[in-house]
Design a protein around this motif. Structure first.
Motif, PDB file in Angstrom:
ATOM      1  N   TYR A  11      79.807  32.239-116.117  1.00 17.85           N
ATOM      2  CA  TYR A  11      80.757  31.592-115.217  1.00 17.85           C
ATOM      3  C   TYR A  11      80.446  30.085-115.113  1.00 17.85           C
ATOM      4  CZ  TYR A  11      81.612  36.434-113.706  1.00 17.85           C
ATOM      5  OH  TYR A  11      81.884  37.783-113.666  1.00 17.85           O
ATOM      6  N   ASP A  14      81.731  28.371-118.129  1.00 13.79           N
ATOM      7  CA  ASP A  14      83.190  28.193-118.040  1.00 13.79           C
ATOM      8  C   ASP A  14      83.531  26.990-117.152  1.00 13.79           C
ATOM      9  OD1 ASP A  14      84.018  30.246-119.711  1.00 13.79           O
ATOM     10  OD2 ASP A  14      85.380  31.114-118.225  1.00 13.79           O
ATOM     11  N   LEU A  15      82.850  26.881-116.014  1.00 12.06           N
ATOM     12  CA  LEU A  15      83.127  25.774-115.100  1.00 12.06           C
ATOM     13  C   LEU A  15      82.833  24.432-115.769  1.00 12.06           C
ATOM     14  CD1 LEU A  15      81.780  27.320-111.795  1.00 12.06           C
ATOM     15  CD2 LEU A  15      84.084  26.442-112.144  1.00 12.06           C
ATOM     16  N   PRO A  23      78.904  23.044-111.668  1.00 15.66           N
ATOM     17  CA  PRO A  23      78.887  24.077-110.627  1.00 15.66           C
ATOM     18  C   PRO A  23      77.726  23.951-109.647  1.00 15.66           C
ATOM     19  CG  PRO A  23      78.145  24.986-112.722  1.00 15.66           C
ATOM     20  CD  PRO A  23      78.573  23.569-112.987  1.00 15.66           C
ATOM     21  N   LEU A  28      78.103  29.418-106.426  1.00 16.55           N
ATOM     22  CA  LEU A  28      78.622  30.291-107.482  1.00 16.55           C
ATOM     23  C   LEU A  28      77.982  31.676-107.398  1.00 16.55           C
ATOM     24  CD1 LEU A  28      80.406  30.733-109.957  1.00 16.55           C
ATOM     25  CD2 LEU A  28      78.581  29.745-111.364  1.00 16.55           C
ATOM     26  N   TYR A  86      91.795  25.507-114.842  1.00 16.44           N
ATOM     27  CA  TYR A  86      91.108  26.490-115.692  1.00 16.44           C
ATOM     28  C   TYR A  86      91.770  26.549-117.074  1.00 16.44           C
ATOM     29  CZ  TYR A  86      87.910  30.535-115.991  1.00 16.44           C
ATOM     30  OH  TYR A  86      86.886  31.388-116.298  1.00 16.44           O
ATOM     31  N   VAL A  97      85.044  32.752-111.110  1.00 14.40           N
ATOM     32  CA  VAL A  97      85.267  31.319-111.341  1.00 14.40           C
ATOM     33  C   VAL A  97      86.499  30.853-110.560  1.00 14.40           C
ATOM     34  CG1 VAL A  97      85.788  29.559-113.081  1.00 14.40           C
ATOM     35  CG2 VAL A  97      84.146  31.377-113.605  1.00 14.40           C
TER      36      VAL A  97
END
Length: 113
Positions: A11, A14-15, A23, A28, A86, A97
């Motif tokens: 995650y 991805d961020l 993040p 998170l 996103y 996320v």
């Protein structure tokens, strides 16, 4: 590392790479834990940005019930903004996320303290 730690690392990646955000790992982790066992289910772990009923569920169960926000057009525009960030073409939008980004968008980090 546990399976949850592996998912949190995914995650965070991805961020950073898909959303261009650095993040807050503590937040998170709390958001991921808050998602419960859904993160381990392939279907429940992702959010479909094009499914209106799924977006309504995110709005009602997360934004209104969990974050305590009032229903209104601001919720819809915030959700749309997060999904745009996103990436609409990105098929796998992880629920944790999306929830993390919504928490940051609405400045509701205090819910997880």
């Amino acid at each position: 590392m546990s399976k949850r730690d592996d998912l949190i690392a995914k995650y965070a990646d991805d961020l950073k790479n898909k959303c261009g955000m650095t993040p807050d790992m503590d937040l998170l982790t709390k958001v991921t834990i808050g998602c419960g066992p859904s993160i381990y289910n392939a279907d429940a772990a992702t959010v479909s940005g094009s499914d209106e009923s799924e977006l309504a569920t995110v709005k009602n169960n997360f934004l209104i019930k969990k974050l305590g926000l009032s229903d209104g057009s601001a919720l819809d525009s915030g959700l749309a903004s997060v999904l745009d960030t996103y990436g609409k073409s990105n098929r796998n939008k992880y629920r944790a996320v999306v929830y993390y980004m919504l928490t940051k968008h609405f400045n509701k980090e205090s819910v997880y303290n």
